[in-house]
Design a protein around this motif. Structure first.
Motif, short mmCIF file in Angstrom:
data_model
loop_
_atom_site.label_atom_id
_atom_site.label_comp_id
_atom_site.label_asym_id
_atom_site.label_seq_id
_atom_site.Cartn_x
_atom_site.Cartn_y
_atom_site.Cartn_z
N SER A 1 0.84 -1.20 0.00
CA SER A 1 0.00 0.00 0.00
C SER A 1 0.88 1.26 0.00
N ALA A 2 0.29 2.36 -0.41
CA ALA A 2 1.01 3.63 -0.41
C ALA A 2 1.44 4.00 1.00
N LYS A 3 0.58 3.73 1.98
CA LYS A 3 0.94 4.01 3.39
C LYS A 3 2.18 3.23 3.80
N GLN A 4 2.23 1.96 3.41
CA GLN A 4 3.38 1.12 3.79
C GLN A 4 4.64 1.60 3.06
N LYS A 5 4.49 2.01 1.81
CA LYS A 5 5.63 2.55 1.06
C LYS A 5 6.16 3.80 1.74
N MET A 6 5.24 4.66 2.20
CA MET A 6 5.65 5.88 2.90
C MET A 6 6.39 5.53 4.18
N LEU A 7 5.87 4.60 4.94
CA LEU A 7 6.50 4.20 6.19
C LEU A 7 7.87 3.58 5.93
N ASN A 8 7.97 2.74 4.91
CA ASN A 8 9.26 2.14 4.55
C ASN A 8 10.27 3.23 4.19
N TYR A 9 9.82 4.23 3.44
CA TYR A 9 10.71 5.32 3.03
C TYR A 9 11.18 6.11 4.25
N LEU A 10 10.28 6.40 5.18
CA LEU A 10 10.65 7.14 6.38
C LEU A 10 11.56 6.34 7.31
N ASN A 11 11.49 5.02 7.22
CA ASN A 11 12.32 4.15 8.07
C ASN A 11 13.70 3.87 7.50
N LYS A 12 13.99 4.37 6.29
CA LYS A 12 15.29 4.10 5.68
C LYS A 12 16.41 4.58 6.58
N THR A 13 17.51 3.83 6.58
CA THR A 13 18.67 4.22 7.38
C THR A 13 19.76 4.85 6.53
N GLU A 14 19.68 4.69 5.22
CA GLU A 14 20.68 5.28 4.32
C GLU A 14 20.01 6.31 3.43
N ALA B 1 4.92 17.25 -2.39
CA ALA B 1 5.12 17.04 -3.83
C ALA B 1 5.92 15.76 -4.11
N GLN B 2 6.95 15.51 -3.32
CA GLN B 2 7.73 14.29 -3.48
C GLN B 2 6.88 13.06 -3.15
N GLY B 3 6.03 13.17 -2.12
CA GLY B 3 5.16 12.06 -1.75
C GLY B 3 4.19 11.71 -2.87
N ARG B 4 3.65 12.74 -3.51
CA ARG B 4 2.75 12.49 -4.64
C ARG B 4 3.48 11.74 -5.75
N ARG B 5 4.69 12.20 -6.04
CA ARG B 5 5.46 11.60 -7.13
C ARG B 5 5.96 10.19 -6.76
N LEU B 6 6.50 10.03 -5.56
CA LEU B 6 7.08 8.76 -5.16
C LEU B 6 6.05 7.66 -4.93
N PHE B 7 4.90 8.03 -4.35
CA PHE B 7 3.95 7.03 -3.92
C PHE B 7 2.66 7.00 -4.74
N GLY B 8 2.52 7.94 -5.67
CA GLY B 8 1.37 7.95 -6.57
C GLY B 8 0.05 8.23 -5.89
N ILE B 9 0.05 9.08 -4.87
CA ILE B 9 -1.20 9.42 -4.19
C ILE B 9 -1.40 10.93 -4.24
N LYS B 10 -2.66 11.34 -4.18
CA LYS B 10 -2.97 12.77 -4.25
C LYS B 10 -2.98 13.43 -2.89
N ASN B 11 -3.51 12.75 -1.88
CA ASN B 11 -3.67 13.35 -0.56
C ASN B 11 -2.64 12.75 0.41
N VAL B 12 -1.43 13.27 0.35
CA VAL B 12 -0.34 12.77 1.19
C VAL B 12 -0.65 13.02 2.67
N ALA B 13 -1.20 14.18 2.98
CA ALA B 13 -1.50 14.53 4.37
C ALA B 13 -2.47 13.53 5.01
N ARG C 1 -2.77 10.32 4.28
CA ARG C 1 -2.06 9.07 4.57
C ARG C 1 -1.14 9.26 5.78
N ILE C 2 -0.52 10.43 5.90
CA ILE C 2 0.32 10.73 7.06
C ILE C 2 -0.53 10.71 8.32
N ASP C 3 -1.73 11.29 8.25
CA ASP C 3 -2.63 11.29 9.40
C ASP C 3 -3.01 9.86 9.79
#
Length: 90
Positions: free
Chosen positions: A6-19, A27-39, A41-43
């Motif tokens: 899911s887009a939420k899991q992709k976002m969480l994986n991205y935020l958990n990166k160590t490198e 804007a990056q969230g829209r492009r990276l995860f293909g969702i319109k309402n990033v806020a 999903r963050i909520d």
């Protein structure tokens, strides 16, 4: 058989990166995860108990943008959440 992430899991994986970079803007969230309402999903991730901070960054041209990052809540944040009635048990 492949499992869709899911887009939420992709976002969480991205935020958990160590490198590399582990923050992204709306804007990056829209492009990276293909969702319109990033806020939204963050909520949802915050409602699930993830401590995601929103920082405001000023770009070179003077415009401001919000950047999301994963963090660890401070003791004061935990106290405030408990005082407001939030429960950390599942």
């Amino acid at each position: 058989m492949t499992t869709r992430i899911s887009a939420k899991q992709k976002m969480l994986n991205y935020l958990n990166k160590t490198e590399g970079y582990n923050t992204f803007s709306v804007a990056q969230g829209r492009r990276l995860f293909g969702i319109k309402n990033v806020a939204a999903r963050i909520d949802e991730l915050r409602q699930e108990g993830h401590c995601i901070y929103t920082n405001t960054v000023t770009k070179n041209d003077g415009t401001k943008t919000s950047v999301y990052r994963l963090g660890t809540p401070t003791k004061a944040m935990v106290r405030a959440a408990l005082k407001s009635g939030y429960s950390f048990t599942a």
